[in-house]
Design a protein around this motif. Structure first.
Motif, mmCIF file in Angstrom:
data_model
loop_
_atom_site.group_PDB
_atom_site.id
_atom_site.type_symbol
_atom_site.label_atom_id
_atom_site.label_comp_id
_atom_site.label_asym_id
_atom_site.label_seq_id
_atom_site.Cartn_x
_atom_site.Cartn_y
_atom_site.Cartn_z
ATOM 1 N N PHE A 163 0.771 -1.265 -0.031
ATOM 2 C CA PHE A 163 -0.031 0.024 0.152
ATOM 3 C C PHE A 163 0.876 1.398 -0.149
ATOM 4 O O PHE A 163 1.767 1.314 0.799
ATOM 5 N N GLN A 164 0.455 2.138 -0.806
ATOM 6 C CA GLN A 164 1.330 3.592 -0.862
ATOM 7 C C GLN A 164 0.309 4.627 -1.089
ATOM 8 O O GLN A 164 -0.898 4.351 -1.451
ATOM 9 N N PHE A 165 0.741 5.839 -0.367
ATOM 10 C CA PHE A 165 -0.090 6.985 -0.384
ATOM 11 C C PHE A 165 0.892 8.046 -0.796
ATOM 12 O O PHE A 165 1.958 7.798 -0.954
ATOM 13 N N GLY A 166 0.195 9.206 -0.845
ATOM 14 C CA GLY A 166 1.133 10.621 -1.213
ATOM 15 C C GLY A 166 1.646 10.444 -2.571
ATOM 16 O O GLY A 166 1.335 10.084 -3.298
ATOM 17 N N ARG A 167 3.143 10.657 -2.356
ATOM 18 C CA ARG A 167 4.062 10.450 -3.744
ATOM 19 C C ARG A 167 4.777 9.046 -3.628
ATOM 20 O O ARG A 167 5.809 8.974 -3.385
ATOM 21 N N GLN A 168 3.873 8.101 -3.770
ATOM 22 C CA GLN A 168 4.495 6.558 -3.478
ATOM 23 C C GLN A 168 5.180 6.505 -2.332
ATOM 24 O O GLN A 168 6.382 5.844 -2.390
ATOM 25 N N GLN A 169 4.692 6.879 -1.114
ATOM 26 C CA GLN A 169 5.411 6.547 0.046
ATOM 27 C C GLN A 169 4.569 5.297 0.479
ATOM 28 O O GLN A 169 3.551 5.129 0.546
ATOM 29 N N SER A 170 5.417 4.273 1.144
ATOM 30 C CA SER A 170 4.880 3.235 1.767
ATOM 31 C C SER A 170 4.603 3.413 3.243
ATOM 32 O O SER A 170 5.085 4.187 3.899
ATOM 33 N N LEU A 171 3.888 2.503 3.894
ATOM 34 C CA LEU A 171 3.347 2.827 5.051
ATOM 35 C C LEU A 171 4.704 2.372 6.027
ATOM 36 O O LEU A 171 5.414 1.341 5.810
ATOM 37 N N THR A 172 4.734 3.138 7.238
ATOM 38 C CA THR A 172 5.919 2.838 7.986
ATOM 39 C C THR A 172 5.512 2.548 9.460
ATOM 40 O O THR A 172 4.312 3.364 9.791
ATOM 41 N N PHE A 173 6.155 1.730 10.240
ATOM 42 C CA PHE A 173 5.508 1.605 11.548
ATOM 43 C C PHE A 173 6.339 2.614 12.670
ATOM 44 O O PHE A 173 7.477 2.907 12.736
ATOM 45 N N SER A 174 5.641 3.305 13.528
ATOM 46 C CA SER A 174 6.391 4.014 14.541
ATOM 47 C C SER A 174 6.643 3.023 15.661
ATOM 48 O O SER A 174 7.724 3.282 16.372
ATOM 49 N N GLN A 175 5.768 2.088 15.929
ATOM 50 C CA GLN A 175 5.941 1.115 16.739
ATOM 51 C C GLN A 175 5.524 -0.364 16.263
ATOM 52 O O GLN A 175 4.549 -0.191 15.600
ATOM 53 N N GLY A 176 6.375 -1.254 16.887
ATOM 54 C CA GLY A 176 5.561 -2.687 16.625
ATOM 55 C C GLY A 176 5.893 -3.064 15.098
ATOM 56 O O GLY A 176 6.808 -2.811 14.599
ATOM 57 N N HIS A 177 5.109 -3.947 14.631
ATOM 58 C CA HIS A 177 5.004 -4.659 13.646
ATOM 59 C C HIS A 177 3.866 -4.962 12.832
ATOM 60 O O HIS A 177 2.919 -4.894 13.819
ATOM 61 N N PRO A 178 3.870 -5.413 11.569
ATOM 62 C CA PRO A 178 2.435 -6.084 11.289
ATOM 63 C C PRO A 178 2.126 -7.255 11.997
ATOM 64 O O PRO A 178 2.705 -8.013 12.735
ATOM 65 N N PHE A 179 0.796 -7.323 11.996
ATOM 66 C CA PHE A 179 0.138 -8.527 12.850
ATOM 67 C C PHE A 179 0.414 -9.646 12.512
ATOM 68 O O PHE A 179 0.759 -9.780 11.366
ATOM 69 N N ASP A 180 0.679 -10.302 13.467
ATOM 70 C CA ASP A 180 1.251 -11.900 13.355
ATOM 71 C C ASP A 180 0.206 -12.960 13.920
ATOM 72 O O ASP A 180 0.548 -14.265 14.270
ATOM 73 N N THR A 181 -0.899 -12.397 14.712
ATOM 74 C CA THR A 181 -1.609 -13.383 15.228
ATOM 75 C C THR A 181 -3.119 -13.173 14.795
ATOM 76 O O THR A 181 -3.334 -12.138 14.196
ATOM 77 N N GLN A 182 -4.003 -14.070 14.889
ATOM 78 C CA GLN A 182 -5.432 -13.815 14.579
ATOM 79 C C GLN A 182 -5.868 -12.631 14.884
ATOM 80 O O GLN A 182 -6.766 -12.145 14.380
ATOM 81 N N PHE A 183 -6.063 -12.314 16.307
ATOM 82 C CA PHE A 183 -6.248 -11.038 16.820
ATOM 83 C C PHE A 183 -5.378 -9.944 17.013
ATOM 84 O O PHE A 183 -5.593 -9.391 17.930
ATOM 85 N N GLY A 184 -4.343 -9.976 16.165
ATOM 86 C CA GLY A 184 -3.350 -8.950 16.285
ATOM 87 C C GLY A 184 -3.875 -7.754 15.423
ATOM 88 O O GLY A 184 -4.710 -7.973 14.590
ATOM 89 N N ALA A 185 -3.666 -6.649 15.837
ATOM 90 C CA ALA A 185 -4.049 -5.237 15.162
ATOM 91 C C ALA A 185 -3.082 -4.247 14.953
ATOM 92 O O ALA A 185 -2.113 -4.136 15.798
ATOM 93 N N VAL A 186 -3.125 -3.668 13.666
ATOM 94 C CA VAL A 186 -2.284 -2.604 13.667
ATOM 95 C C VAL A 186 -2.934 -1.472 13.467
ATOM 96 O O VAL A 186 -3.988 -1.472 12.478
ATOM 97 N N VAL A 187 -2.824 -0.351 14.259
ATOM 98 C CA VAL A 187 -3.538 1.012 14.282
ATOM 99 C C VAL A 187 -2.987 1.742 13.580
ATOM 100 O O VAL A 187 -1.811 2.271 13.529
ATOM 101 N N GLY A 188 -3.756 2.725 12.882
ATOM 102 C CA GLY A 188 -3.260 4.073 12.323
ATOM 103 C C GLY A 188 -2.913 5.172 13.561
ATOM 104 O O GLY A 188 -3.407 4.950 14.654
ATOM 105 N N ALA A 189 -2.192 6.073 13.019
ATOM 106 C CA ALA A 189 -1.570 6.970 13.805
ATOM 107 C C ALA A 189 -2.667 7.869 14.683
ATOM 108 O O ALA A 189 -2.580 8.045 16.015
ATOM 109 N N GLU A 190 -3.461 8.249 14.177
ATOM 110 C CA GLU A 190 -4.897 8.912 14.667
ATOM 111 C C GLU A 190 -5.267 8.096 15.840
ATOM 112 O O GLU A 190 -5.790 8.404 16.900
ATOM 113 N N VAL A 191 -5.641 6.732 15.392
ATOM 114 C CA VAL A 191 -6.457 5.741 16.310
ATOM 115 C C VAL A 191 -5.522 5.819 17.533
ATOM 116 O O VAL A 191 -6.229 5.896 18.813
ATOM 117 N N ALA A 192 -4.164 5.478 17.353
ATOM 118 C CA ALA A 192 -3.513 5.370 18.506
ATOM 119 C C ALA A 192 -3.535 6.749 19.554
ATOM 120 O O ALA A 192 -3.451 6.431 20.728
#
Lengths: 231, 458
Positions: free
Chosen positions: B122-151
């Motif tokens: 997934f890319q936004f803006g000028r072909q920028q990719s998503l980056t994590f400020s903390q943590g990593h992509p979910f790796d469990t069934q109930f893992g979640a990755v939240v957007g900056a505003e949500v957090a």
């Protein structure tokens, strides 16, 4: 045109008539008037007698219905409007009744205005402005003052300096003393005429105050131009 | 010198000048900031998605598909089967895909079921990719990755748990009680709807829809009639029947194992989990030129009615529908400018009366009528230019002051530099308009110079 004689004449009017409307009798009728180099003229005229009209004709602002105006050998109305403006600024100095100065400019800047419009930006002209002001009684610190801080008498003296800056052959003063008290008036007249003489400039002085005629060798009543009188 | 005279003359009329300057400053600031915000919102709008060549969803209008897939507005009208997705994914021109599943929310933030492709492609803006400020992509069934505003808004940190409800409204209709998701990653701010999204695995989404206590039996066979009726009640308000119904059918067999996984500890599950249906998917194509070809392929796909949209094209259409609103804004600011300029003319005309003497003096010392004309134009030019500079500084200062607040409150990232091409164009237009309007007093000055002669009247 035919008698463009007298090489020394500063101002020559020939066969001038002027009327605001063509079918009315002329307001002014001047068959001939000449002013020699360095010669001063006192023009007496009550208000409404047409003196402003005459001054405007002499200065090249108001084209006469008929006739020619020469400054030196140059026919004033033979020039285009733009050239006439330039010619005037170099050859005719003007002093008004009062409020001659632009209030927000300094004394020196006011004096230098004609130089600016005549595109003269050299040091000598600045020096000349200072000298003129000095001889008219202004100290160096007074020159940087804003014009609005001066008294009426001082303002009129600055106007003399400005009118003479470009060494014009003719200086036209339109009731310049009317706002001055008698002491200031005499002082002003002395300064005006002595400065003009130093620079070889002819002065036409218009006033309704006959008492000033004593300063002049030559006097004319503007009424004489209405009766087709010759001078 | 002429400039000096013009400036000094302006300063000489301070009171009028300040008022005129203030009104010009306000109206120009209004005009420029409206234009700037319009530009910025358009830009932030268009930066919501980038690099994606095609968005595919169930057959619907292109705006509808764009709105729910990219902006999380509204709900998909129907779903895309995994089979269709898998088949299109195999098309030789497709280089990557991101399947997404929408329709759930948590505290008003939309929940997106997806897989790791999302964080990879997934890319936004000028072909920028998503980056994590903390943590990593979910790796469990109930893992979640939240957007900056949500957090930020919900105060979530890594390891925090929350429940996800069904439906996208702020107030949930049914909390999926007992289904706790754990924050595993927090994304950096993007200034796009991603900031307001919660990303979870497909397995998690599917599990929560089938783990409601009343709808499942211990044997793992759902009480089908009960579920579908309750689901219908719930979903009529947000149009997701097909999606949900599909779920119900789909999981009759797969459910037992899934349910177990859901109810047990948040175990690592296979991220290759395949839901039966998804809402839409983003497609990246290896050759840009093949986009139209692939779009036609999708639109004429035989097994299922699908719609493929090109994000740029759909975005432009969406922006067009919003343009009447922006045109009204522009119109208003232009009218304000016109009103100000009219006021300016009045001020200038009033000043001309006082300035007759000044003009006569300048004429007497050799200024031509044209010079007088130029002088007045020059004064107006100085006035409008300083107002424009002032307006830019004002907007710039206000944006600097408000930037953080805008970002944290509305998630809008606005550039503090108001100098973009269109604003500069507007500035030039206002200078030209002002000079045109100033022709009136300038011409008056010119006439005064010609007709009133050299003698100032008192």
């Amino acid at each position: 045109m035919e008698n463009q004689q007298s090489h020394d004449a500063t101002l020559t009017l020939e066969h001038i008539t002027f009327s605001w409307q063509n079918n009315k009798p002329p307001l002014l009728n001047i068959p001939s008037l000449q002013l020699e180099r360095g010669e001063h003229l006192f023009l007496y005229g009550a208000s409404g007698s047409g003196k402003t009209t005459l001054l405007n004709i002499i200065c090249g602002i108001l084209k006469p219905s008929r006739g020619e105006v020469f400054i030196g050998k140059q026919s004033l109305y033979g020039l285009s409007t733009g050239k006439r403006d330039v010619f005037r600024s170099k050859n005719i100095g003007l002093i008004f009744q009062q409020l001659n100065l632009i209030p927000y400019l300094s004394v020196l800047e006011n004096v230098l205005l004609p130089a600016y419009f005549a595109h003269r930006h050299d040091k000598t002209i600045k020096e000349r402005a200072r000298q003129l002001l000095e001889s008219l009684g202004f100290q160096a610190d007074a020159m940087t003052k804003s014009a609005s801080q001066l008294s009426v008498g001082q303002q009129q003296r600055v106007a003399i300096a400005r009118a003479l800056l470009l060494k014009p052959s003719l200086l036209v003063a339109d009731e310049p003393t009317s706002a001055l008290d008698s002491d200031n008036r005499d002082k002003f007249m002395e300064l005006l005429l002595s400065e003009a003489e130093q620079h070889g400039t002819s002065v036409i002085f218009v006033s309704h105050d006959r008492s000033l005629a004593k300063h002049f060798q030559r006097t004319l009543d503007i009424h004489s131009f209405k009766d087709q009188a010759v001078c | 010198m002429l400039i000096r005279i013009a400036l000094k003359s302006l300063l000489n009329r301070k009171a009028t000048l300040i008022m005129t300057f203030a009104s010009l400053l306000i109206s120009l600031s209004l005009l420029f900031s409206i234009e700037h915000i319009r530009q910025q919102s358009k830009e932030s709008f268009q930066s919501a998605i980038s690099g994606t060549d095609l968005i595919v969803g169930a057959r619907s209008g292109q705006l509808n598909l764009l709105l729910h897939s990219v902006f999380r507005v509204g709900n998909p009208t129907s779903a895309v089967t995994w089979e269709s997705y898998a088949s299109i994914k195999e098309h030789p021109r497709v280089s990557w895909t991101i399947p997404i599943s929408l329709g759930d929310s948590h505290q008003g933030y939309s929940v997106i079921g997806t897989n790791h492709n999302y964080f990879e492609h997934f890319q936004f803006g000028r072909q920028q990719s998503l980056t994590f400020s903390q943590g990593h992509p979910f790796d469990t069934q109930f893992g979640a990755v939240v957007g900056a505003e949500v957090a930020q808004k919900l105060g979530y940190e890594l390891g925090d748990e929350f429940t996800i409800s069904h439906g996208t409204g702020g107030i949930s209709f049914s909390e999926h009680e007992g289904q706790y998701f754990t924050v595993q990653g927090i994304l950096n701010p993007t200034g796009t709807p991603v900031d307001q999204s919660i990303h979870v695995a497909f397995a998690g989404i599917d599990a929560l829809h089938h783990s409601e206590p009343t709808t499942t039996t211990a044997a793992g066979t759902p009480d089908f009639s009960a579920t579908s009726s309750s689901d219908h009640e719930e979903h009529t308000s947000h149009d997701t029947h097909d999606h949900e119904d599909d779920h119900e059918h789909e999981h009759e067999n797969a459910h037992a194992h899934e349910h177990d996984a859901a109810q047990s500890e948040h175990s690592s599950i296979s991220l290759d989990y395949e839901p039966r249906v998804i809402s839409a998917f983003f497609v990246g194509i290896d050759m840009r030129a093949a986009t139209l070809l692939l779009q036609r392929y999708v639109n004429t796909y035989n097994d299922e009615p699908l719609t493929g949209i090109i994000p740029g094209v759909a975005m432009t259409e969406l922006w067009k529908t919003l343009s009447s609103f922006e045109n009204i804004l522009r119109l208003i600011s232009f009218l304000v400018l016109i009103a100000t300029l009219t006021g300016l003319t009045t001020t200038l005309l009033a000043a001309m009366k006082e300035r007759e003497r000044e003009i006569a003096i300048l004429r007497a010392v050799g200024a031509k009528p044209l010079t007088i004309f130029a002088l007045i134009q020059l004064e107006v030019l100085a006035l409008i230019l300083s107002s424009i500079v002032g307006a830019f500084l004002l907007i710039w200062g206000m944006l600097i002051a408000a930037q953080n607040w805008l970002m944290s409150t509305y998630g809008i990232l606005i550039s503090t530099n108001p100098l973009n091409t269109e604003v500069i164009q507007l500035a030039i237009i206002s200078v030209i308009l002002t000079l045109l309007i100033a022709l009136v007093p300038s011409y008056m000055g010119y006439r005064v110079a010609l007709t009133k002669g050299l003698t100032p009247r008192i």
